[in-house]
Scaffold this active site. Structure first.
Site, PDB file in Angstrom:
ATOM      1  N   TRP A   1       0.741   0.996  -3.653  1.00 35.75           N
ATOM      2  CA  TRP A   1       1.152   1.688  -4.879  1.00 35.75           C
ATOM      3  C   TRP A   1       2.522   2.319  -4.716  1.00 35.75           C
ATOM      4  CZ3 TRP A   1      -1.490   0.717  -9.141  1.00 35.75           C
ATOM      5  CH2 TRP A   1      -2.842   0.396  -9.052  1.00 35.75           C
TER       6      TRP A   1
ATOM      7  N   ASP B   1       1.210 -11.342   5.416  1.00 33.36           N
ATOM      8  CA  ASP B   1       2.457 -10.571   5.465  1.00 33.36           C
ATOM      9  C   ASP B   1       3.680 -11.482   5.540  1.00 33.36           C
ATOM     10  OD1 ASP B   1       4.007  -8.340   5.537  1.00 33.36           O
ATOM     11  OD2 ASP B   1       3.444  -7.704   7.548  1.00 33.36           O
TER      12      ASP B   1
ATOM     13  N   LEU C   1     -17.886 -21.039  -0.032  1.00 28.23           N
ATOM     14  CA  LEU C   1     -16.958 -20.101   0.627  1.00 28.23           C
ATOM     15  C   LEU C   1     -17.050 -18.767  -0.100  1.00 28.23           C
ATOM     16  CD1 LEU C   1     -14.529 -19.669   2.685  1.00 28.23           C
ATOM     17  CD2 LEU C   1     -13.049 -20.077   0.720  1.00 28.23           C
TER      18      LEU C   1
ATOM     19  N   THR D   1      -4.124   0.221  -0.518  1.00 30.35           N
ATOM     20  CA  THR D   1      -4.013   1.521  -1.196  1.00 30.35           C
ATOM     21  C   THR D   1      -2.591   2.086  -1.025  1.00 30.35           C
ATOM     22  OG1 THR D   1      -5.050   2.452   0.794  1.00 30.35           O
ATOM     23  CG2 THR D   1      -6.453   2.214  -1.137  1.00 30.35           C
ATOM     24  N   GLU D   2      -1.893   1.629   0.015  1.00 26.05           N
ATOM     25  CA  GLU D   2      -0.518   2.102   0.262  1.00 26.05           C
ATOM     26  C   GLU D   2       0.507   1.339  -0.592  1.00 26.05           C
ATOM     27  OE1 GLU D   2      -2.738   1.424   2.872  1.00 26.05           O
ATOM     28  OE2 GLU D   2      -3.117   3.570   3.012  1.00 26.05           O
TER      29      GLU D   2
ATOM     30  N   HIS E   1       6.067 -13.559  -3.253  1.00 23.45           N
ATOM     31  CA  HIS E   1       4.649 -13.365  -3.569  1.00 23.45           C
ATOM     32  C   HIS E   1       4.082 -14.583  -4.306  1.00 23.45           C
ATOM     33  CE1 HIS E   1       4.698  -9.410  -1.978  1.00 23.45           C
ATOM     34  NE2 HIS E   1       5.463  -8.873  -2.918  1.00 23.45           N
TER      35      HIS E   1
ATOM     36  N   GLU F   1     -11.471 -10.651  17.013  1.00 21.73           N
ATOM     37  CA  GLU F   1     -10.324 -11.181  17.738  1.00 21.73           C
ATOM     38  C   GLU F   1      -9.130 -11.156  16.785  1.00 21.73           C
ATOM     39  OE1 GLU F   1     -10.188 -12.126  20.903  1.00 21.73           O
ATOM     40  OE2 GLU F   1     -12.319 -11.699  21.187  1.00 21.73           O
TER      41      GLU F   1
ATOM     42  N   ASN G   1       5.912 -12.109   2.787  1.00 19.65           N
ATOM     43  CA  ASN G   1       6.378 -12.735   1.535  1.00 19.65           C
ATOM     44  C   ASN G   1       7.800 -12.281   1.182  1.00 19.65           C
ATOM     45  OD1 ASN G   1       3.848 -13.817   1.309  1.00 19.65           O
ATOM     46  ND2 ASN G   1       3.146 -12.409  -0.282  1.00 19.65           N
ATOM     47  N   GLY G   2       8.039 -10.977   1.354  1.00 20.18           N
ATOM     48  CA  GLY G   2       9.347 -10.417   0.999  1.00 20.18           C
ATOM     49  C   GLY G   2      10.453 -11.013   1.857  1.00 20.18           C
ATOM     50  N   ARG G   3      10.192 -11.087   3.176  1.00 22.70           N
ATOM     51  CA  ARG G   3      11.220 -11.632   4.079  1.00 22.70           C
ATOM     52  C   ARG G   3      11.434 -13.131   3.856  1.00 22.70           C
ATOM     53  NH1 ARG G   3       8.463  -9.317   9.115  1.00 22.70           N
ATOM     54  NH2 ARG G   3       6.924  -8.846   7.508  1.00 22.70           N
ATOM     55  N   TRP G   4      10.364 -13.821   3.499  1.00 30.78           N
ATOM     56  CA  TRP G   4      10.466 -15.257   3.188  1.00 30.78           C
ATOM     57  C   TRP G   4      11.433 -15.439   2.018  1.00 30.78           C
ATOM     58  CZ3 TRP G   4       9.674 -18.303  -1.084  1.00 30.78           C
ATOM     59  CH2 TRP G   4       9.495 -19.672  -0.876  1.00 30.78           C
TER      60      TRP G   4
HETATM   61  C1  FPP Z   1       2.819  -8.647   2.189  1.00 27.26           C
HETATM   62  O1  FPP Z   1       4.137  -9.180   2.232  1.00 27.26           O
HETATM   63  C2  FPP Z   1       2.124  -9.203   1.040  1.00 27.26           C
HETATM   64  C3  FPP Z   1       1.595  -8.479   0.036  1.00 27.26           C
HETATM   65  C4  FPP Z   1       1.629  -7.011  -0.033  1.00 27.26           C
HETATM   66  C5  FPP Z   1       0.946  -9.124  -1.097  1.00 27.26           C
HETATM   67  C6  FPP Z   1       0.118 -10.319  -0.779  1.00 27.26           C
HETATM   68  C7  FPP Z   1      -0.246 -10.980  -2.016  1.00 27.26           C
HETATM   69  C8  FPP Z   1      -0.240 -12.303  -2.231  1.00 27.26           C
HETATM   70  C9  FPP Z   1       0.062 -13.341  -1.245  1.00 27.26           C
HETATM   71  C10 FPP Z   1      -0.622 -12.756  -3.564  1.00 27.26           C
HETATM   72  C11 FPP Z   1      -2.065 -13.134  -3.605  1.00 27.26           C
HETATM   73  C12 FPP Z   1      -2.700 -12.284  -4.565  1.00 27.26           C
HETATM   74  C13 FPP Z   1      -3.978 -12.323  -4.945  1.00 27.26           C
HETATM   75  C14 FPP Z   1      -4.338 -11.518  -6.092  1.00 27.26           C
HETATM   76  C15 FPP Z   1      -5.072 -13.070  -4.318  1.00 27.26           C
HETATM   77  P1  FPP Z   1       5.366  -8.184   2.110  1.00 27.26           P
HETATM   78  O2  FPP Z   1       5.753  -8.124   0.693  1.00 27.26           O
HETATM   79  O3  FPP Z   1       5.012  -6.863   2.717  1.00 27.26           O
HETATM   80  O4  FPP Z   1       6.419  -8.925   2.945  1.00 27.26           O
HETATM   81  P2  FPP Z   1       7.614  -8.255   3.767  1.00 27.26           P
HETATM   82  O5  FPP Z   1       6.981  -7.421   4.846  1.00 27.26           O
HETATM   83  O6  FPP Z   1       8.336  -9.434   4.314  1.00 27.26           O
HETATM   84  O7  FPP Z   1       8.425  -7.456   2.802  1.00 27.26           O
END
Ligand code: FPP
Length: 250
Positions: free
Chosen positions: A71, A22, A133, A68-69, A39, A205, A24-27
């Site tokens: 989408w 979690d 792995l 699933t959410e 992403h 855990e 990616n968007g805020r990063w």
């Molecule tokens: C949550 O961050 C992240 C996701 C919903 C996507 C995660 C996907 C990847 C890291 C790409 C890897 C993909 C594959 C196919 C292996 P967010 O977008 O909800 O972040 P935010 O809460 O900061 O907005």
């Protein structure tokens, strides 16, 4: 043991780690970049974390890549995430294979475009004999959906009520044959389970960190492993000094 030495690892290493990647968007937002840049950075990080897991001797890694959410996100982002999965298979499959990674998919493939569905199935088949792995990619995955799917198949198979056991249900889940996760990590400071491995994670855990996923590096993973090694897993029992866990107390 000197935990500050990056070469040091705890003695007790989890067999199976699952990660909610979690933040990616805020990063991206923090850098004035579009969400997809987050992403993409998260995907780059994935490569590093897979390598670290192999180095640390972790046998199973499960990643929550698309729920699933998800989408419900803007079409552009949904398509972008589908594109990332496709690119990972197109560009990284051979390297993953050479590293000894066995790719598995958990979730439903039915809503994906046929070409992408075929690619996923091909990647799973191509790597099926690897065992260094086991990498479960949760894509179009939801824990409740998984249980609904399992119950539907149990009924279709004519299983009788008295035959339904904990072990039987586990065999009907997408993760059949995979040990339950010992440790579930969620990055970015959110303190929720978000429909991830709700059956399998019953006794896992949890480790939460404020670090956004693209910045969760090998050193952060090592820290999580040390934290895990200090936890006392009780499985609803009590730890008796001479006997190990017993089931007298919750
Ligand atoms: C949550 O961050 C992240 C996701 C919903 C996507 C995660 C996907 C990847 C890291 C790409 C890897 C993909 C594959 C196919 C292996 P967010 O977008 O909800 O972040 P935010 O809460 O900061 O907005």
């Amino acid at each position: 043991m000197d935990q500050t030495d990056p070469a040091t690892l705890p003695e007790k290493i989890p067999t199976h780690i699952a990660i909610i990647m979690d933040g990616n968007g805020r990063w991206a937002l923090a850098r004035g970049l579009p969400r997809m840049a987050g992403h993409r950075a998260g995907t780059e990080n994935l490569r590093r974390i897979i390598e670290a897991c192999i180095e640390f001797g972790i046998q199973y890694l499960t990643l929550y890549a698309f729920s699933t959410e998800n989408w419900g996100r803007p079409l552009e982002e949904v398509q972008g995430l589908m594109g990332i999965l496709e690119n990972v298979i197109d560009r990284e499959l051979q390297q993953l294979y050479d590293q000894g990674v066995q790719l598995r998919h958990i979730g439903r493939l039915d809503r994906l475009k046929p070409a992408l569905r075929r690619k996923v199935l091909y990647a799973v088949d191509y790597t099926r004999n690897n065992d260094r792995l086991i990498l479960n990619v949760a894509f179009n995955y939801g824990g409740r959906d998984e249980i609904v799917c399992a119950v539907q198949r149990l009924i279709q198979d004519g299983v009788k009520a008295e035959e339904v056991t904990d072990q039987l249900i586990s065999r009907y889940l997408f993760t059949a044959g995979v040990p339950d996760p010992d440790l579930i990590i969620r990055t970015s400071g959110e303190l929720r389970g978000s429909n991830f491995l709700i059956w399998q994670g019953a006794y896992s855990e949890w480790y939460f960190t404020p670090t956004y996923w693209p910045d969760f590096d090998k050193e952060e993973l090592r820290k999580a492993l040390f934290e895990y090694s200090r936890r006392e897993r009780r499985y609803g029992g009590v730890i008796s000094k001479d006997k190990g866990p017993s089931s007298h107390a919750g």
